[in-house]
Scaffold this motif. Structure first.
Motif, PDB file in Angstrom:
ATOM      1  N   ALA A  67       0.827  -1.208   0.000  1.00  0.00           N
ATOM      2  CA  ALA A  67       0.000   0.000   0.000  1.00  0.00           C
ATOM      3  C   ALA A  67       0.859   1.254   0.000  1.00  0.00           C
ATOM      4  O   ALA A  67       0.523   2.251  -0.660  1.00  0.00           O
ATOM      5  N   THR A  72      -2.107   3.221  -1.964  1.00  0.00           N
ATOM      6  CA  THR A  72      -3.484   2.742  -1.874  1.00  0.00           C
ATOM      7  C   THR A  72      -3.794   2.319  -0.446  1.00  0.00           C
ATOM      8  O   THR A  72      -2.949   2.391   0.448  1.00  0.00           O
ATOM      9  N   LEU A  73      -5.013   1.833  -0.233  1.00  0.00           N
ATOM     10  CA  LEU A  73      -5.414   1.322   1.075  1.00  0.00           C
ATOM     11  C   LEU A  73      -4.784  -0.041   1.319  1.00  0.00           C
ATOM     12  O   LEU A  73      -4.578  -0.831   0.393  1.00  0.00           O
ATOM     13  N   SER A  95      -6.979   0.332   6.094  1.00  0.00           N
ATOM     14  CA  SER A  95      -6.132   1.380   6.668  1.00  0.00           C
ATOM     15  C   SER A  95      -5.322   2.039   5.560  1.00  0.00           C
ATOM     16  O   SER A  95      -5.142   1.486   4.457  1.00  0.00           O
ATOM     17  N   ARG A  96      -4.827   3.218   5.869  1.00  0.00           N
ATOM     18  CA  ARG A  96      -3.945   3.926   4.954  1.00  0.00           C
ATOM     19  C   ARG A  96      -2.661   4.278   5.694  1.00  0.00           C
ATOM     20  O   ARG A  96      -2.710   4.878   6.770  1.00  0.00           O
ATOM     21  N   GLY A 109      -6.818   3.557  10.356  1.00  0.00           N
ATOM     22  CA  GLY A 109      -7.922   2.913   9.671  1.00  0.00           C
ATOM     23  C   GLY A 109      -8.962   2.361  10.601  1.00  0.00           C
ATOM     24  O   GLY A 109      -9.087   2.768  11.755  1.00  0.00           O
TER      25      GLY A 109
END
Length: 720
Positions: A67, A72-73, A95-96, A109
Motif C-alpha cells: 500500500a 493505496t489502502l 487502513s492507509r 484505519g
C-alpha cells in the motif's frame, strides 16, 4: 449524527498504529474486537500483536509495504485468537499508511468484524497453513527462476506470457517502454498482429493507464470496464474492443527508476484483493529485473558484434590461383572479444599479405590494442615494406603505446605474437617473418602435414629495435598452409606438441573444401557445434582462436607428388638440429620401414652437426621424397658455405669422431659431396623398402660406438 455514533452502530472500531513508536491507539470498539479491555487507550505493539493469528500478523507487513508503494489502502482479513490459539472472530482492516519519516509510518484505519469465519471451527486451534499461500509461494519461486534464466527480451516476454498465476491468470499482456517523451511497445502477448498499432508511439502526457503509471511510478488497477471508462474516457475506446473485464497496469522499476509499465489483462472480473495485488507487484519487480538484465546482455552482444565487425574484417577479394578460409572463435566470456586477429592485405607490388596475431589477454583492452596494431600493420604493409621491416615497425609501435588505469597506476606492458606472410600468387612463394608466433603447417597434396620451421624473433612490443629474419617457402599445386594462434593448439590442456598431434590427423584427411577443413579443425578443439563462423559462439572457450588456411589451386584429390621440407640451422641455433630431425620424421611418417627412418634421422643429425662444428656458416637442409608408396626415393641434402670437402677417415677404437662418412656409407643407398660455387652440398639417398626385405647395404649396430651418435670431429679434418 456524530461519526462516533455511526461507527458504534455498525460495530466498527478505529485504530492507529505508529510503527516508529511501537504503539497502537484503539478506541473502545476496536479494543473490544481485539479482546482487550473495552476502553479507548494506547497499547504496546506486543500486546496487540498477541491477539492476532501469527500468520495474519506476518501478512500485515507485506500488505502495508504494498500500500505504501502504490499509495493505496491496506486491506486485510485478520483472525483474532485467544491465549491458546483458538480463533474467536475474524475482522477486516482497512487502513492507509501515512509517512512519519523516511522509514516510519502511521497506519490509520478501521476494524470491523466479518460474519463468516475462515475455515476451522471456532474454539479449535487453526493450523498455520493455507493452500492458496502455498500455491502463491510456489508460483513466485518458479516465476523467479524462469525469469532469471531468460537471456533476451524475447525470452523474458515468452516466460511472462506462460506464467500461470494462482487463481487469476491474465490472458493478455503488454510491456511498455520509454523512448524520450514517448511510450513504446516492447512486446505483447495475447493480441493479434497489428493490434499494438495505436499504442506503439504514444506521448507520455496521454490519458492512458500505462502512461500514468510511467509518470507517477504507481500501479493502476481497473477491476471493471466501467471503472476503466470512468477514469480514462479518452483512451477507453482503444481498450474496449479487446473484450476484457479487468486490467492491472504496474510500473517496471529498477534501481529506483521507472523503465516502463506492464499491463496484465483479464477476460474475467478480478477484484484485485491485497493478495492478488501483492502477487502482481512481485511479478512486476521480477519482470523489470529480468528485462534490465536482458537489455544489458543484448547491448553487450551488439557491442561485441560491432567490435568484431570493425576489428575482424571479412577476407577481401580472392587471391588468383589460391583459396583462402578463415575462422575467429572468441573465448565466449564477457563481450566475446579478445586479442586474436587475422587479416589479408593487398600490397602495392601486386602480392597479398596474410597476417595472424595474438595480443596478450582476452579483455576489452586487449581487443583495443589488437585493433590499433592491426591498423598499424596495414599501414606499414601498404607502404611497401618487406615482412621483416613491417614487423620491426609494428614492434616499435606497440612498445610505444602507454596507458594508465583510472587511479593513475601503470597497467604493465603488453606484447603480441604475429606471423606476417607475403604471398606471390604467380609462383606460390611465401616470404614469412615471425614474431614469437607458432610456426606454419604445410599439408602436401598427398595429405602429409608438417610443421615448417621458420626464422623468428621476439614477440612484438618486447624490444623497440628487434630483428625479424625472413624465411621463404613455396607452395606447390594442391598444397595447403595453415596459420593459427596458440588457442587452436593448446586449448583443452594440451601443450604445443600434444596439441599438434591432435590436429595432424584432421589436416591429413585433406578435405577438398577448405571451409569444411576449417570447421573440422575448430570442432576438434571445441567439440561439435551447429555452425562455426567468424562470429561469436555461445559456449565458453579457454582461449581465443584465429585460423587462416591458404591452398594453391590445381589438381583434385590426392595424387603422387614430391614431398619436401627445408630448414636453415644457424650457427647460433644448434637446437634447431632437433627441429630438423622432427621435420624429417614428419616427412617420412608413412615410410614403410621404421628402421630406414631412424637411419635417415641419424644421418641428418650427423651432417648438420658437422657443418656447425667444422664451418663458420649456417647449414641448409633440403629433403625430398618422390614416387609411389613403397617405391619412393628419399634424397636429403645439407649445404654450407665452406668449399673444403670432407674426406673419409679411419678413427681409432677410442676416437670420439671421424665416423660420419662411415655411417653414411653403411646406412645410405647412395651418398656424395657436390661442390656448389662458394660452398658444397653433402647428400644421401634411401630407396624405400618394406621391413621384411633385405636392406641394400646391411650393417651391424655393434660396429659403431656411442660417440657416433654425436660425431663431433676436429675442425682440422672436416668430414660429413
Amino acid at each position: 449524527m456524530r461519526t462516533e455514533d455511526v461507527l458504534a452502530a455498525t460495530a466498527t472500531g478505529l485504530w492507529s498504529w505508529d510503527n516508529g513508536a511501537g504503539t497502537v491507539t484503539l478506541d473502545a470498539e476496536a479494543a473490544r474486537l481485539l479482546e482487550l479491555p473495552a476502553a479507548a487507550g494506547v497499547f504496546r505493539e506486543s500486546a496487540v500483536r498477541s491477539r492476532f493469528h501469527p500468520v495474519d500478523w506476518n501478512e500485515i507487513y507485506g500488505v502495508v509495504s504494498l500500500a505504501r508503494a502504490e499509495g493505496t489502502l491496506a486491506e486485510a482479513r485478520l483472525r483474532i485468537v485467544d491465549g491458546e490459539g483458538r480463533v474467536l472472530r475474524t475482522v477486516r482492516s482497512r487502513s492507509r499508511p501515512l509517512p512519519a519519516s523516511d522509514r516510519d509510518y502511521v497506519l490509520v484505519g478501521t476494524l470491523q468484524e466479518v460474519p463468516e469465519p475462515q475455515p476451522g471451527a471456532t474454539g479449535t486451534p487453526i493450523p498455520i497453513t493455507g493452500d492458496w499461500r502455498r500455491s502463491r509461494e510456489a508460483f513466485l519461486l518458479d516465476a523467479g527462476r524462469a525469469l532469471a534464466e531468460a537471456r533476451s527480451t524475447e525470452e523474458v516476454l515468452r516466460v511472462a506470457s506462460s506464467l500461470s498465476m494462482p487463481g487469476f491468470s491474465p490472458d493478455g499482456l503488454a510491456v511498455f517502454g520509454i523512448a524520450g517523451d514517448r511510450l513504446t511497445i516492447v512486446g505483447h502477448h495475447g493480441h493479434g498482429l497489428g493490434d499494438e498499432g495505436p499504442f506503439t508511439d504514444m506521448p507520455l502526457e496521454t490519458d492512458y493507464p500505462a502512461a500514468v503509471v510511467v509518470r507517477t511510478g504507481r500501479a493502476v488497477y481497473l477491476p471493471s470496464p466501467e471503472e476503466y471508462s470512468r477514469r480514462f474516457p479518452t483512451t477507453w475506446p482503444l481498450a474496449g474492443p479487446f473484450g476484457r473485464r479487468s486490467w492491472a497496469f504496474l510500473p517496471l522499476i529498477v534501481a529506483g527508476r521507472t523503465m516502463g509499465a506492464w499491463m496484465a489483462g483479464f477476460k474475467h472480473p478480478v477484484s484485485f484483493s491485497p493478495d492478488e495485488r501483492s502477487v502482481l507487484t512481485t511479478v512486476a519487480r521480477m519482470l523489470a529485473q529480468a528485462l534490465a538484465r536482458a537489455g544489458v546482455a543484448e547491448t553487450e552482444r551488439e557491442l561485441s558484434l560491432g567490435l568484431q565487425r570493425s576489428m575482424m574484417p571479412r577476407l577481401g577479394p580472392g587471391i588468383p590461383g589460391m583459396t583462402v578460409a578463415a575462422r575467429y572463435i572468441p573465448t565466449g566470456g564477457g563481450l566475446q572479444v579478445g586479442g586474436d586477429w587475422y587479416d589479408m592485405i593487398p600490397l602495392p607490388n601486386g602480392r597479398i599479405a596474410l597476417v595472424i596475431g595474438d595480443v596478450q589477454g582476452h579483455d576489452v583492452r586487449a581487443a583495443g590494442l589488437m585493433g590499433q596494431l592491426r591498423i598499424a600493420l596495414r599501414a606499414y604493409a601498404s607502404e611497401g615494406h618487406r615482412p621483416d621491416a613491417v614487423l620491426s615497425r609494428a614492434s616499435r609501435f606497440l612498445s610505444g603505446l602507454t596507458e594508465a588505469y583510472e587511479d593513475g597506476s601503470a597497467p604493465g606492458p603488453r606484447f603480441a605474437t604475429c606471423l606476417y606472410a607475403e604471398v606471390d600468387p604467380a609462383t606460390g612463394t611465401l616470404d614469412i617473418a615471425r614474431a614469437g608466433h607458432p610456426d606454419p603447417v604445410v599439408t602436401t597434396a598427398d595429405g602429409t602435414a608438417m610443421i615448417r620451421q621458420t626464422e623468428g624473433g621476439l614477440p612484438l612490443g618486447i624490444e623497440e629495435d628487434a630483428d625479424y629474419p625472413t624465411s621463404r617457402l613455396t607452395l606447390e599445386t594442391g598444397e595447403t598452409i595453415m596459420l593459427c594462434t596458440d588457442g587452436l593448439i593448446e586449448t583443452g590442456g594440451h601443450d604445443m606438441f600434444s596439441g599438434w598431434d591432435r590436429l595432424r590427423p584432421v589436416l591429413e584427411q585433406h578435405p577438398a573444401d577448405l571451409e569444411k577443413l576449417a570447421d573440422a579443425l575448430v570442432q576438434t578443439v571445441h567439440g561439435p557445434a551447429s555452425h562455426y563462423t567468424t562470429g561469436p559462439l555461445s559456449d565458453r572457450r579457454e582461449d581465443d582462436v584465429a585460423l587462416l588456411l591458404l591452398r594453391r589451386d590445381g589438381g583434385t584429390g590426392r595424387r603422387p607428388t614430391a614431398r619436401r621440407t627445408a630448414l636453415t640451422i644457424a650457427q647460433a641455433q644448434p637446437e634447431r638440429i632437433a627441429a630438423a630431425r622432427r621435420q624429417l620424421r614428419d616427412l617420412l611418417h608413412d615410410w614403410a620401414d621404421p628402421e630406414q627412418v631412424d637411419s635417415a634421422v641419424l644421418m641428418v643429425s650427423e651432417m648438420a652437426t658437422n657443418v656447425l662444428v667444422h664451418t663458420d656458416g649456417d647449414a641448409l637442409m633440403l629433403a625430398r621424397a618422390t614416387g609411389e608408396h613403397g617405391e619412393r626415393l628419399l634424397r636429403v641434402e645439407v649445404s654450407d658455405g665452406s668449399d673444403e670437402l670432407p674426406h673419409k677417415r679411419r678413427p681409432g677404437e677410442m676416437a670420439s669422431s671421424g665416423r660420419g662418412l662411415v655411417l653414411m656409407e653403411m646406412l645410405a643407398d647412395a651418398w656424395g659431396v657436390d661442390p656448389q660455387g662458394a660452398g658444397k652440398s653433402i647428400w644421401f639417398e634411401l630407396n624405400e623398402s618394406f621391413p621384411d626385405q633385405e636392406p641394400a647395404q646391411p650393417w651391424e649396430p655393434a660396429d659403431l660406438g656411442p660417440a657416433d651418435l654425436a660425431a663431433p670431429v676436429d675442425r682440422a679434418a672436416p668430414e660429413a
